[in-house]
Write an enzyme that holds these catalytic residues in place. Structure first.
Site, PDB file in Angstrom:
ATOM      1  N   ALA A  32       0.869  -1.191   0.000  1.00  0.00           N
ATOM      2  CA  ALA A  32       0.000   0.000   0.000  1.00  0.00           C
ATOM      3  C   ALA A  32       0.901   1.235   0.000  1.00  0.00           C
ATOM      4  CB  ALA A  32      -0.956   0.000   1.191  1.00  0.00           C
ATOM      5  N   HIS A  37       7.091   5.654   1.731  1.00  0.00           N
ATOM      6  CA  HIS A  37       7.865   4.503   1.254  1.00  0.00           C
ATOM      7  C   HIS A  37       8.794   4.924   0.101  1.00  0.00           C
ATOM      8  CE1 HIS A  37       4.031   2.368   2.645  1.00  0.00           C
ATOM      9  NE2 HIS A  37       4.963   1.858   3.415  1.00  0.00           N
ATOM     10  N   MET A 184       2.304  10.513   6.608  1.00  0.00           N
ATOM     11  CA  MET A 184       1.734   9.543   5.664  1.00  0.00           C
ATOM     12  C   MET A 184       1.761   8.155   6.273  1.00  0.00           C
ATOM     13  SD  MET A 184       2.952  10.640   1.911  1.00  0.00           S
ATOM     14  CE  MET A 184       2.589  12.285   1.313  1.00  0.00           C
TER      15      MET A 184
HETATM   16  P1  AMP Z   1       5.146  -0.093   6.469  1.00  0.00           P
HETATM   17  O1  AMP Z   1       4.755  -0.461   5.071  1.00  0.00           O
HETATM   18  O2  AMP Z   1       4.128   0.722   7.188  1.00  0.00           O
HETATM   19  O3  AMP Z   1       5.634  -1.280   7.272  1.00  0.00           O
HETATM   20  O4  AMP Z   1       6.408   0.868   6.320  1.00  0.00           O
HETATM   21  C1  AMP Z   1       7.565   0.463   5.637  1.00  0.00           C
HETATM   22  C2  AMP Z   1       8.668   1.442   5.913  1.00  0.00           C
HETATM   23  O5  AMP Z   1       8.278   2.739   5.476  1.00  0.00           O
HETATM   24  C3  AMP Z   1       8.985   1.569   7.421  1.00  0.00           C
HETATM   25  O6  AMP Z   1      10.381   1.687   7.590  1.00  0.00           O
HETATM   26  C4  AMP Z   1       8.284   2.841   7.800  1.00  0.00           C
HETATM   27  O7  AMP Z   1       8.864   3.498   8.898  1.00  0.00           O
HETATM   28  C5  AMP Z   1       8.448   3.662   6.530  1.00  0.00           C
HETATM   29  N1  AMP Z   1       7.420   4.713   6.472  1.00  0.00           N
HETATM   30  C6  AMP Z   1       6.086   4.567   6.613  1.00  0.00           C
HETATM   31  N2  AMP Z   1       5.467   5.757   6.550  1.00  0.00           N
HETATM   32  C7  AMP Z   1       6.443   6.679   6.377  1.00  0.00           C
HETATM   33  C8  AMP Z   1       6.456   8.106   6.252  1.00  0.00           C
HETATM   34  N3  AMP Z   1       5.328   8.824   6.294  1.00  0.00           N
HETATM   35  N4  AMP Z   1       7.647   8.730   6.077  1.00  0.00           N
HETATM   36  C9  AMP Z   1       8.799   8.006   6.047  1.00  0.00           C
HETATM   37  N5  AMP Z   1       8.847   6.674   6.158  1.00  0.00           N
HETATM   38  C10 AMP Z   1       7.698   6.007   6.324  1.00  0.00           C
END
Ligand code: AMP
Length: 280
Positions: A32, A37, A184
């Site tokens: 997603a 990301h 985000m």
């Molecule tokens: P997730 O798909 O939520 O497991 O996130 C994957 C990676 O993206 C993790 O390292 C999160 O910390 C990073 N991430 C998610 N949202 C953000 C954001 N708004 N800004 C920077 N990194 C993000």
């Protein structure tokens, strides 16, 4: 872009790249994909010869009653974004390939994993650390990229790499926000339009807390009190799970501010559980 679903094949690809002297950047995600990301991916592309993105909604990091089943999934759109971003390899395993029958080991995160998020999501960080350890062994990255949005996660993964001697550099990347300040998150889609309009107030409160700390007029303890009171009275905030000023390494609550602090909060708004932080 190569799409790999089998861990052994991913490992062979990683090994081949390593033998050719190519550096690998790993960006672990649950899909997603949004601009948060993509910012990690952009950095990995700048710093490495090859970038591997993993998409895996890891069952081990969801507790009973959490949103594992309804977690947003959009394979086709994710692939399009990754192709457009120039990603070399997408690693997208099935749950059965990561946790085959008889799977019985896991990483225990200890004290750090029980604080803040961990107090409300028991076992969550053990699940995260286990899957990240597996991803390190499978993709053989030179560097791995994590968002500061999940500050505690980035801290734990850094610890994991050091404690378990993974030869990987853990890179922490700044939080990407919507124009109105909301961090985000794939989970923002759970918000109704009214809740979405109210949600930037979380970052607003954190920002005011930061101002108070930096001005030096209030102690860290007083700022924590301010934050809890203000967050709990924001419209649509049903519950403040934790909020406060913390030591960025131990995650213990700070009484006094001496130049370094993590201001963090997690609240429930409608069906979403939102967290955010500011690192000083
Ligand atoms: P997730 O798909 O939520 O497991 O996130 C994957 C990676 O993206 C993790 O390292 C999160 O910390 C990073 N991430 C998610 N949202 C953000 C954001 N708004 N800004 C920077 N990194 C993000």
């Amino acid at each position: 872009m190569e799409i790999i679903r089998i861990p052994r094949i991913m490992q062979d690809t990683g090994r081949t790249l390593a033998l050719r002297g190519r550096s690998i950047g790993l960006v672990p995600t649950m899909g997603a994909l949004h601009d948060g990301h993509m910012s990690l991916i952009r950095l990995s592309r700048m710093e490495n010869h090859a970038t591997v993105v993993s998409i895996f909604v890891n069952p081990a990091q969801f507790g009973p009653g959490e949103d594992l089943e309804k977690y947003p999934r959009d394979e086709a759109e994710d692939m399009q974004k990754l192709r457009a971003a120039g990603v070399d390899t997408l690693f997208m395993p099935e749950a059965g390939a990561m946790y085959p029958e008889g799977f019985s080991f896991s990483v225990k995160t200890g004290e750090l994993g029980g604080k803040l998020e961990g107090a409300f999501r028991p076992g969550h960080f053990d699940g995260v650390a286990t899957v990240v350890a597996k991803l390190f062994n499978i993709t053989l990255p030179t560097r791995a990229y994590f968002g500061l949005k999940d500050y505690q996660q980035s801290l734990i993964i850094r610890r994991l790499a050091v404690d378990m001697n993974f030869p990987v550099e853990v890179v922490a990347c700044p939080t990407v926000r919507e124009e109105d300040g909301l961090a985000m998150s794939s989970r923002n889609g759970y918000l109704t339009p009214e809740e979405r309009r109210a949600a930037p107030a979380i970052y607003g409160c954190l920002g005011r807390a930061e101002g108070m700390l930096r001005s030096g007029d209030s102690s860290a303890g007083e700022v924590t009190g301010f934050l809890r009171e203000n967050l709990s009275t924001e419209p649509f905030v049903a519950e403040v799970q934790y909020a406060g000023v913390y030591d960025p390494l131990s995650l213990d609550e700070l009484d006094e501010f001496h130049g370094k602090a993590l201001i963090a909060a997690a609240v429930r708004i409608g069906a979403a559980r939102l967290m955010d932080n500011i690192l000083i």
